[in-house]
Design a protein around this motif. Sequence first.
Motif, PDB file in Angstrom:
ATOM      1  N   VAL A   8       0.816  -1.218   0.000  1.00 60.37           N
ATOM      2  CA  VAL A   8       0.000   0.000   0.000  1.00 60.37           C
ATOM      3  C   VAL A   8       0.851   1.270   0.000  1.00 60.37           C
ATOM      4  O   VAL A   8       0.638   2.169  -0.812  1.00 60.37           O
ATOM      5  CB  VAL A   8      -0.972   0.006   1.212  1.00 60.37           C
ATOM      6  N   GLY A   9       1.817   1.361   0.891  1.00 62.99           N
ATOM      7  CA  GLY A   9       2.613   2.578   1.057  1.00 62.99           C
ATOM      8  C   GLY A   9       3.269   3.086  -0.211  1.00 62.99           C
ATOM      9  O   GLY A   9       3.009   4.213  -0.644  1.00 62.99           O
ATOM     10  N   PRO A  10       4.115   2.282  -0.852  1.00 69.52           N
ATOM     11  CA  PRO A  10       4.781   2.753  -2.072  1.00 69.52           C
ATOM     12  C   PRO A  10       3.804   3.065  -3.212  1.00 69.52           C
ATOM     13  O   PRO A  10       4.008   4.019  -3.958  1.00 69.52           O
ATOM     14  CB  PRO A  10       5.694   1.591  -2.461  1.00 69.52           C
ATOM     15  N   ALA A  11       2.740   2.276  -3.334  1.00 67.69           N
ATOM     16  CA  ALA A  11       1.788   2.474  -4.426  1.00 67.69           C
ATOM     17  C   ALA A  11       1.049   3.807  -4.292  1.00 67.69           C
ATOM     18  O   ALA A  11       0.858   4.518  -5.274  1.00 67.69           O
ATOM     19  CB  ALA A  11       0.792   1.327  -4.471  1.00 67.69           C
ATOM     20  N   LEU A  12       0.648   4.154  -3.079  1.00 66.18           N
ATOM     21  CA  LEU A  12      -0.113   5.387  -2.867  1.00 66.18           C
ATOM     22  C   LEU A  12       0.783   6.588  -2.604  1.00 66.18           C
ATOM     23  O   LEU A  12       0.445   7.714  -2.955  1.00 66.18           O
ATOM     24  CB  LEU A  12      -1.099   5.221  -1.709  1.00 66.18           C
ATOM     25  N   GLY A  13       1.928   6.352  -1.988  1.00 61.69           N
ATOM     26  CA  GLY A  13       2.841   7.433  -1.626  1.00 61.69           C
ATOM     27  C   GLY A  13       3.342   8.219  -2.816  1.00 61.69           C
ATOM     28  O   GLY A  13       3.492   9.440  -2.749  1.00 61.69           O
ATOM     29  N   GLN A  14       3.601   7.552  -3.919  1.00 60.85           N
ATOM     30  CA  GLN A  14       4.133   8.252  -5.090  1.00 60.85           C
ATOM     31  C   GLN A  14       3.136   9.231  -5.697  1.00 60.85           C
ATOM     32  O   GLN A  14       3.511  10.125  -6.438  1.00 60.85           O
ATOM     33  CB  GLN A  14       4.626   7.257  -6.131  1.00 60.85           C
ATOM     34  N   TYR A  15       1.841   9.092  -5.351  1.00 57.90           N
ATOM     35  CA  TYR A  15       0.822  10.025  -5.834  1.00 57.90           C
ATOM     36  C   TYR A  15       0.383  10.985  -4.731  1.00 57.90           C
ATOM     37  O   TYR A  15      -0.616  11.691  -4.879  1.00 57.90           O
ATOM     38  CB  TYR A  15      -0.385   9.264  -6.402  1.00 57.90           C
ATOM     39  N   ARG A  16       1.099  10.980  -3.612  1.00 56.26           N
ATOM     40  CA  ARG A  16       0.844  11.861  -2.457  1.00 56.26           C
ATOM     41  C   ARG A  16      -0.575  11.704  -1.918  1.00 56.26           C
ATOM     42  O   ARG A  16      -1.233  12.682  -1.572  1.00 56.26           O
ATOM     43  CB  ARG A  16       1.123  13.310  -2.814  1.00 56.26           C
ATOM     44  N   LEU A  17      -1.024  10.463  -1.844  1.00 57.05           N
ATOM     45  CA  LEU A  17      -2.349  10.174  -1.309  1.00 57.05           C
ATOM     46  C   LEU A  17      -2.238   9.920   0.191  1.00 57.05           C
ATOM     47  O   LEU A  17      -1.206   9.459   0.679  1.00 57.05           O
ATOM     48  CB  LEU A  17      -2.961   8.959  -2.006  1.00 57.05           C
TER      49      LEU A  17
END
Length: 153
Positions: free
Chosen positions: A30-39
């Motif tokens: 979850v973290g890397p997938a959403l983090g790159q879009y600043r969610l």
Amino acid sequence: MAFEQSLRRPVAATIRMIVPAGGAKPAPPVGPALGQYRLNLMTFCKDFNARTQHIKPETPMSVLLTAYKDNTFDFIVKSPSVTWYLKKAAGIQAGSGKPGHETVATLSVKHIYEIAKIKQTDPNCQTMPLESICKSIISTARTMGIKVLKELD
């Protein structure tokens, strides 16, 4: 026309993930997938865990998340894959290495029907007739080396 465009938000990405039911954490996947879009990771984790709290923990849930450019998101939680259900029903760890030549398990049509009823709740299967979903599941079972019988002995 201007009103229609104001309703549409520009999409930054569509993200597909497999997340264990009730187990969303800001760690991978979850973290890397959403983090790159600043969610907001914690908002997703709380919402996902709330939506899946009634499901047995560690059940792999498919998530389709739409990230928007204004750092907001929507997501759809789908049921686990057909192969996961077939492996659980058959009590096996993996399918056959030689499908068509080697049978690793047998299931009844009743098992297939139960899986189809669950899969019919998925957004992309809601308009499909139950018979079509059953045929698709039987085909998947065959490719895994699982034999489907009308009745088990």
